[in-house]
Design an enzyme around this catalytic site. Structure first.
Site, PDB file in Angstrom:
ATOM      1  CB  CYS A   1      -5.164   1.466  -5.912  1.00 44.20           C
ATOM      2  SG  CYS A   1      -5.494   0.057  -4.980  1.00 44.20           S
TER       3      CYS A   1
ATOM      4  NE  ARG B   1       2.633 -12.956  -1.130  1.00 43.15           N
ATOM      5  CZ  ARG B   1       2.416 -11.414  -1.186  1.00 43.15           C
ATOM      6  NH1 ARG B   1       2.591 -10.954   0.101  1.00 43.15           N
ATOM      7  NH2 ARG B   1       2.028 -10.934  -1.933  1.00 43.15           N
ATOM      8  CE1 TYR B   2       4.329 -13.268   4.223  1.00 41.34           C
ATOM      9  CE2 TYR B   2       2.200 -12.143   3.930  1.00 41.34           C
ATOM     10  CZ  TYR B   2       3.631 -12.132   3.916  1.00 41.34           C
ATOM     11  OH  TYR B   2       4.486 -11.203   3.168  1.00 41.34           O
TER      12      TYR B   2
ATOM     13  CG  ASP C   1       4.347  -7.101  -0.953  1.00 40.28           C
ATOM     14  OD1 ASP C   1       4.834  -8.199  -0.843  1.00 40.28           O
ATOM     15  OD2 ASP C   1       3.227  -6.935  -0.744  1.00 40.28           O
TER      16      ASP C   1
ATOM     17  CE  LYS D   1       2.126  -6.511   3.107  1.00 39.84           C
ATOM     18  NZ  LYS D   1       1.403  -8.150   2.996  1.00 39.84           N
TER      19      LYS D   1
ATOM     20  NE  ARG E   1       0.616 -12.481   8.600  1.00 36.62           N
ATOM     21  CZ  ARG E   1       1.794 -13.035   8.540  1.00 36.62           C
ATOM     22  NH1 ARG E   1       2.002 -14.122   8.675  1.00 36.62           N
ATOM     23  NH2 ARG E   1       2.772 -12.387   8.042  1.00 36.62           N
TER      24      ARG E   1
ATOM     25  CG  ASP F   1       3.635  -3.562  -4.068  1.00 34.83           C
ATOM     26  OD1 ASP F   1       4.904  -3.997  -3.835  1.00 34.83           O
ATOM     27  OD2 ASP F   1       2.545  -3.622  -3.678  1.00 34.83           O
TER      28      ASP F   1
ATOM     29  CB  CYS G   1     -12.353   2.087  -2.451  1.00 37.56           C
ATOM     30  SG  CYS G   1     -11.209   0.646  -2.488  1.00 37.56           S
TER      31      CYS G   1
ATOM     32  CB  CYS H   1      -5.805   5.510  -3.810  1.00 38.44           C
ATOM     33  SG  CYS H   1      -6.889   5.497  -2.266  1.00 38.44           S
TER      34      CYS H   1
ATOM     35  NE  ARG I   1      -4.787  -6.465  -3.352  1.00 38.29           N
ATOM     36  CZ  ARG I   1      -4.930  -6.720  -2.198  1.00 38.29           C
ATOM     37  NH1 ARG I   1      -5.526  -5.559  -1.317  1.00 38.29           N
ATOM     38  NH2 ARG I   1      -3.993  -7.500  -1.398  1.00 38.29           N
TER      39      ARG I   1
HETATM   40  C1  LIG Z   1       0.392  -8.125   3.712  1.00 42.80           C
HETATM   41  C2  LIG Z   1      -0.377  -9.498   3.775  1.00 42.80           C
HETATM   42  C3  LIG Z   1      -0.652 -10.080   4.769  1.00 42.80           C
HETATM   43  C4  LIG Z   1      -0.604  -9.578   6.250  1.00 42.80           C
HETATM   44  O1  LIG Z   1       0.671  -9.442   6.552  1.00 42.80           O
HETATM   45  P1  LIG Z   1       1.255  -8.951   7.873  1.00 42.80           P
HETATM   46  O2  LIG Z   1       2.709  -8.731   7.688  1.00 42.80           O
HETATM   47  O3  LIG Z   1       0.767  -9.867   8.902  1.00 42.80           O
HETATM   48  O4  LIG Z   1       0.699  -7.475   8.215  1.00 42.80           O
HETATM   49  C5  LIG Z   1      -1.164 -11.354   4.480  1.00 42.80           C
HETATM   50  N1  LIG Z   1      -1.234 -12.063   3.517  1.00 42.80           N
HETATM   51  C6  LIG Z   1      -0.937 -11.302   2.498  1.00 42.80           C
HETATM   52  C7  LIG Z   1      -1.165 -12.223   1.228  1.00 42.80           C
HETATM   53  C8  LIG Z   1      -0.543 -10.203   2.357  1.00 42.80           C
HETATM   54  O5  LIG Z   1      -0.102  -9.523   1.165  1.00 42.80           O
HETATM   55  S1  SF4 Z   2      -5.417   1.995  -1.896  1.00 43.44           S
HETATM   56 FE1  SF4 Z   2      -6.619   1.071  -3.263  1.00 43.44          FE
HETATM   57  S2  SF4 Z   2      -7.914  -0.592  -2.065  1.00 43.44           S
HETATM   58 FE2  SF4 Z   2      -7.053   1.011  -0.564  1.00 43.44          FE
HETATM   59  S3  SF4 Z   2      -8.718   2.565  -0.408  1.00 43.44           S
HETATM   60 FE3  SF4 Z   2      -7.406   3.201  -1.970  1.00 43.44          FE
HETATM   61  S4  SF4 Z   2      -8.448   2.409  -3.839  1.00 43.44           S
HETATM   62 FE4  SF4 Z   2      -9.073   1.415  -2.180  1.00 43.44          FE
END
Ligand SMILES: *Cc1c(COP(=O)(O)O)cnc(C)c1O
Ligand code: SF4
Length: 336
Positions: free
Chosen positions: A104, A84-85, A299, A306, A88, A262, A97, A101, A106
């Site tokens: 979560c 997305r960025y 986000d 973010k 990175r 989120d 995991c 959680c 995800r």
């Molecule tokens: C959060 C995130 C990152 C890392 O973001 P930082 O601000 O550098 O910690 C990179 N890619 C995605 C898709 C993210 O959601």
């Molecule tokens: S927040 Fe989600 S991805 Fe992170 S440790 Fe908990 S269950 Fe796993």
């Protein structure tokens, strides 16, 4: 330890006071997993560790959230790689995991099956994308991979010249600190520079065990950060948040982000209004070491990324001078 995790409703009812029939309904949609270590942190029904780990029937009543509010799936050149960025990418290398959680983001993914060919495809895409200078290993939890798999993965990433940094996002130091073995630390150390961001949400998670795990990583020269999630009934209280941040600094973990939760379906009961989040941030700045003050991040929905929110310190803007309040609420003129 992991193999002794609670994953069924009946099992859970043997450890904590819940109605197994109601829990069985919840975990059909949102699986449960609580390892014996994290289970041992729970003191009483509804306490902050309970809320993070034990399924709650209200999860099923939440119809407001979406399963993927950040459109991560649309931002994935291959499944499991989110780019997305510009510089990175997040690489989802495990679907599992040490604990699931309840809040979560995800949630739709955790508990599913992991796929090895995904990892190969991800590596391939990173190799063919010179813009990617940092790979963030995430999941699930990347430390669910065993040491050999992890070493092979890190080796493959390290061989890509344009990747300068590897960051690991793992909740393991908090949820199952036993995973931070001498051998794991040895593996990680061989692939420096490695940064590790972990995830603590409550001072009750800072135990002798989790402290030792963090100190061990720090001693190996791995800088540690923490990505806390703002959660109702867990840490939506300035005093709790200050204790958490101070506790993290003491175990050599530097608070990095405080995430606004989120809007993921099934997590609405953890929602804290942004205004409350800003009040908590206000109660941190100036009141504890600046090193312990995380950035409060939202986000943006639809894949906007973010963005940090800060309490408003500029009270008034006049030509040539602004009125700015300090952490005690006193006003000062500042020439601009
Ligand atoms: C959060 C995130 C990152 C890392 O973001 P930082 O601000 O550098 O910690 C990179 N890619 C995605 C898709 C993210 O959601
Ligand atoms: S927040 Fe989600 S991805 Fe992170 S440790 Fe908990 S269950 Fe796993």
């Amino acid at each position: 330890m992991l193999s002794e995790s609670v994953t069924r409703a009946g099992q859970l009812a043997e450890h904590v006071d819940v109605d197994p029939d109601r829990i069985a309904l919840v975990i059909r949609d949102f699986p449960v997993r609580i390892n014996p270590y994290y289970l041992s942190l729970i003191r009483q029904p509804g306490d902050p560790m309970w809320r993070q780990a034990v399924p709650d029937p209200v999860e099923l009543a939440d119809t407001a959230g979406s399963a993927d509010p950040l459109c991560e799936e649309a931002r994935s050149p291959v499944p499991g790689l989110i780019h997305r960025y510009p510089d990175r990418a997040v690489f989802l290398v495990s679907d599992r995991c040490a604990m699931h959680c309840r809040f979560c983001m995800r949630k739709r993914r955790v508990g599913g099956v992991s796929r090895n060919d995904r990892i190969a495809a991800g590596i391939d895409t990173i190799r063919r994308t010179p813009d990617i200078a940092e790979v963030v290993l995430s999941g699930g939890d990347p430390l669910m991979l065993d040491d050999d798999r992890l070493a092979r993965l890190l080796d493959q990433i390290r061989r890509i010249n344009h990747v300068r940094l590897v960051r690991i996002h793992s909740r393991m130091p908090c949820t199952l600190p036993h995973r931070i073995t001498d051998n794991l630390v040895h593996v990680l150390k061989a692939f420096q520079p490695i940064y590790l961001n972990t995830h603590f949400n409550h001072p009750g998670e800072i135990t002798e065990r989790s402290s030792a795990a963090c100190v061990r990583l720090a001693d190996a020269g791995i800088p540690l950060g923490c990505q806390t999630v703002l959660l109702k009934g867990v840490n939506d209280d300035p005093a709790v948040m200050r204790r958490l941040m101070r506790g993290l600094l003491a175990i050599r973990v530097r608070p990095y982000y405080l995430h606004q939760l989120d809007r993921v379906r099934g997590t609405g009961h953890f929602h804290v209004p942004v205004a409350t989040g800003l009040q908590i941030m206000d109660a941190l700045r100036g009141h504890l070491s600046g090193m312990g003050v995380p950035h409060y991040m939202v986000d943006l929905p639809g894949g906007g990324g973010k963005i940090p929110l800060t309490p408003n310190y500029v009270v008034d803007k006049h030509p040539g001078r602004w009125t700015i309040r300090n952490f005690e609420g006193r006003h000062f003129n500042y020439p601009v």
